[in-house]
Every structure is written in C-alpha cells, then in structure tokens.
Design a protein around this motif. Sequence first.
Motif, PDB file in Angstrom:
ATOM      1  N   THR A 196       4.911  -4.219  -7.261  1.00 50.67           N
ATOM      2  CA  THR A 196       4.217  -3.095  -6.659  1.00 50.67           C
ATOM      3  C   THR A 196       4.220  -3.235  -5.142  1.00 50.67           C
ATOM      4  N   THR A 197       3.664  -2.231  -4.467  1.00 50.20           N
ATOM      5  CA  THR A 197       3.564  -2.225  -3.008  1.00 50.20           C
ATOM      6  C   THR A 197       2.113  -2.017  -2.617  1.00 50.20           C
ATOM      7  N   ALA A 198       1.591  -2.936  -1.805  1.00 50.79           N
ATOM      8  CA  ALA A 198       0.243  -2.789  -1.267  1.00 50.79           C
ATOM      9  C   ALA A 198       0.335  -2.088   0.076  1.00 50.79           C
ATOM     10  N   THR A 199      -0.515  -1.080   0.281  1.00 52.15           N
ATOM     11  CA  THR A 199      -0.483  -0.274   1.501  1.00 52.15           C
ATOM     12  C   THR A 199      -1.858  -0.219   2.134  1.00 52.15           C
ATOM     13  N   LEU A 200      -1.923  -0.491   3.445  1.00 54.31           N
ATOM     14  CA  LEU A 200      -3.159  -0.347   4.212  1.00 54.31           C
ATOM     15  C   LEU A 200      -2.984   0.788   5.209  1.00 54.31           C
ATOM     16  N   GLU A 201      -3.928   1.726   5.205  1.00 56.03           N
ATOM     17  CA  GLU A 201      -3.952   2.806   6.182  1.00 56.03           C
ATOM     18  C   GLU A 201      -5.265   2.743   6.941  1.00 56.03           C
ATOM     19  N   ILE A 202      -5.181   2.609   8.269  1.00 60.69           N
ATOM     20  CA  ILE A 202      -6.365   2.600   9.126  1.00 60.69           C
ATOM     21  C   ILE A 202      -5.976   3.186  10.475  1.00 60.69           C
ATOM     22  N   GLY A 203      -6.759   4.141  10.939  1.00 62.79           N
ATOM     23  CA  GLY A 203      -6.400   4.821  12.177  1.00 62.79           C
ATOM     24  C   GLY A 203      -5.035   5.467  12.043  1.00 62.79           C
ATOM     25  N   GLU A 234     -15.824   4.128  14.816  1.00 64.71           N
ATOM     26  CA  GLU A 234     -15.717   3.899  13.372  1.00 64.71           C
ATOM     27  C   GLU A 234     -14.321   4.299  12.895  1.00 64.71           C
ATOM     28  N   HIS A 235     -13.727   3.437  12.078  1.00 65.15           N
ATOM     29  CA  HIS A 235     -12.368   3.669  11.589  1.00 65.15           C
ATOM     30  C   HIS A 235     -12.344   3.534  10.067  1.00 65.15           C
ATOM     31  N   ASP A 236     -12.057   4.604   9.374  1.00 63.12           N
ATOM     32  CA  ASP A 236     -11.942   4.583   7.917  1.00 63.12           C
ATOM     33  C   ASP A 236     -10.628   3.920   7.513  1.00 63.12           C
ATOM     34  N   TRP A 237     -10.682   3.103   6.470  1.00 70.01           N
ATOM     35  CA  TRP A 237      -9.465   2.441   5.992  1.00 70.01           C
ATOM     36  C   TRP A 237      -9.342   2.600   4.483  1.00 70.01           C
ATOM     37  N   THR A 238      -8.098   2.523   4.005  1.00 66.00           N
ATOM     38  CA  THR A 238      -7.818   2.621   2.572  1.00 66.00           C
ATOM     39  C   THR A 238      -6.709   1.639   2.215  1.00 66.00           C
ATOM     40  N   VAL A 239      -6.935   0.854   1.176  1.00 66.85           N
ATOM     41  CA  VAL A 239      -5.901  -0.016   0.614  1.00 66.85           C
ATOM     42  C   VAL A 239      -5.535   0.545  -0.752  1.00 66.85           C
ATOM     43  N   ALA A 240      -4.240   0.757  -0.989  1.00 69.24           N
ATOM     44  CA  ALA A 240      -3.790   1.375  -2.238  1.00 69.24           C
ATOM     45  C   ALA A 240      -2.697   0.542  -2.887  1.00 69.24           C
ATOM     46  N   ILE A 241      -2.760   0.479  -4.225  1.00 68.85           N
ATOM     47  CA  ILE A 241      -1.711  -0.149  -5.039  1.00 68.85           C
ATOM     48  C   ILE A 241      -1.523   0.739  -6.262  1.00 68.85           C
ATOM     49  N   ASP A 242      -0.351   1.323  -6.391  1.00 65.32           N
ATOM     50  CA  ASP A 242      -0.074   2.247  -7.489  1.00 65.32           C
ATOM     51  C   ASP A 242      -1.160   3.329  -7.526  1.00 65.32           C
ATOM     52  N   ASN A 243      -1.917   3.407  -8.619  1.00 68.46           N
ATOM     53  CA  ASN A 243      -2.937   4.446  -8.738  1.00 68.46           C
ATOM     54  C   ASN A 243      -4.338   3.957  -8.390  1.00 68.46           C
TER      55      ASN A 243
END
Length: 293
Positions: A196-203, A234-243
């Motif tokens: 799988t691929t781990a993805t971090l989105e912030i800013g 303040e910075h919202d972040w999201t870490v996603a893996i598959d669903n």
Amino acid sequence: MNIHTYEKLWLVAAMVLIVGFIATITYGSVGLGITMVGDQQPTIEPSELNDDERFGEPRVEHVGENEYEAYVVAQTFAFYPDPIEVPTNSEVTFYVTARDVIHSFSVAGTNINTMVIPGEVAEMTVEFDEPGEYGIVCNEYCGSGHHNMEGMLHVVPEDEFDMTELSVDADDELELGDEAAFNVSVENRMLDDLETTATLEIGDETLEEELTVAGGDLEETTFTVDTTDLGEGEHDWTVAIDNYEESGTLTVVEELETDDENEDDDADNGADGSDGDDDENDDGETDGGEDDE
C-alpha cells in the motif's frame, strides 16, 4: 389376499409421505448445515473477559485460506464488535459469549441462532457465498433495553474486504522552526502481505511512502515536516492508507509557553493572594486587640 384399489392408493400415498418426511429431515440436517451448538469450548469467567486473549478484543481473525474466526461478546444491550464484517466465499466460525446475563445471538436470514450464556462459549461455523447485510438480534429477554439490542453482519465482496488498522501519533502544538513528526502504524490482520501507499497531506505539502506489511504483522513509518515551511497558525493534516484515514490539527506558534513561565505565573498569583490574606489577618488582629482593651 385381495386389497381394494382405494386401500392400495392410500398405502402408496402414506409411503410417499413417510419417504418425503425422511428426505426433508435429512436435507434440513445435512444439506443446510444445521448442527448442534458445540460445547467443546472451555468455560470462561465473565468478569475476566477484558483479560482474555480471545474476547479481550472482540474481532474477526483471518486463520486460513477463506477461513475466518469471529469472537463476539454480548452484553446489555449490544453486541461487540458491531458491525461484524466478513468476505464472500468464506467459512466463518463464530465464538460467542456473554458478559452479564443470558442473551441470544440470532442472525436474521441465516441458520445462526444460539443462546449465549455467561461463562459458556457457543461455537458455530457458517459459509457465506453471496454478499449481503444481515441483522443480529437477541431473542432472550435481558432487561429493559432488550428491544434495542441489535447489531449488523456485513458480507462484502472479496475484493472489497481487508483488515487493515491505521493509527497516527502526532504533536498538537509546536514552536516555529521545530520539526513535526507524524508516526504512522499500519497493522495487517490478513494472512497475505499488504502492499500500500501511506500519504500525508498538511498545508500545501503531500508526502508519500510505499509500504509492504507482512501478513499478521505491523509496519511503522514516520513523516517529518519543517514547521517553518508551514508558518504560524493551525494546520489540518490527514494520513491515508487505502480506504482508511486519520486526521488532526497541528498548531504552530512563535514561542511555546514553558513550564517555568507557568510556575512563575502561579507563584505571582499565590504571592498576591498571600499579601491579601496577611493584610486581612493583621487587620483582624489589630481590631481584636482594640476590642480587648
């Protein structure tokens, strides 16, 4: 011996009915997979369920090719886990016990139906060939909320089923110039390896990392971000893996308030309060002395 024609017809009809009854009972007992609830499971102390390796964490486990085990706990007035999710073309063995009083575990539209007794473990094995959603109900009166005791069993297509657990450990507040670390843990509870691929989105930043998690194993990785690039705020972040997703907010400040500063503020507040008390005491003693005179 001469047998009347009508008597012969009744005899034939009776034989047909007997054979039909036997065939129906045989099909119901064998063809539909109806069996007695297994009693070979050892007893368990209801008050110690949280420490039990099977029922401490109610869950579904992948134990073989297309074979799964579901550990279910019934208690007033719910089933755990809820919902229960399994794939199609699978054989699932349910192990069900109760935490408090007698319940039942009945899955509508299937032959899953058993009494659930505290201290006992009911065992049932069922095959699921088609996707669908089934309601789970309790047929044993267990208290005032009995009518609300229900759950769901989801049978999903094989290509949509997985047992991945995602967790993220990250700071809530950092000082400008510090490095923000996002510690990501991925647990693969299937027997097959997970790619799988781990993805971090912030800013405005997006970071990715390819992961291979062995079956029944845990893989960890860390994303790092310079807070100088993010800026204050303040910075919202999201870490996603598959669903699966985990999200939060990181606050970047120019300077963090230290413990010494907090202690100084408390000391100042205490000192101000003490002065006021001393003044009142002094006044009280002076007044008291004047009264005595």
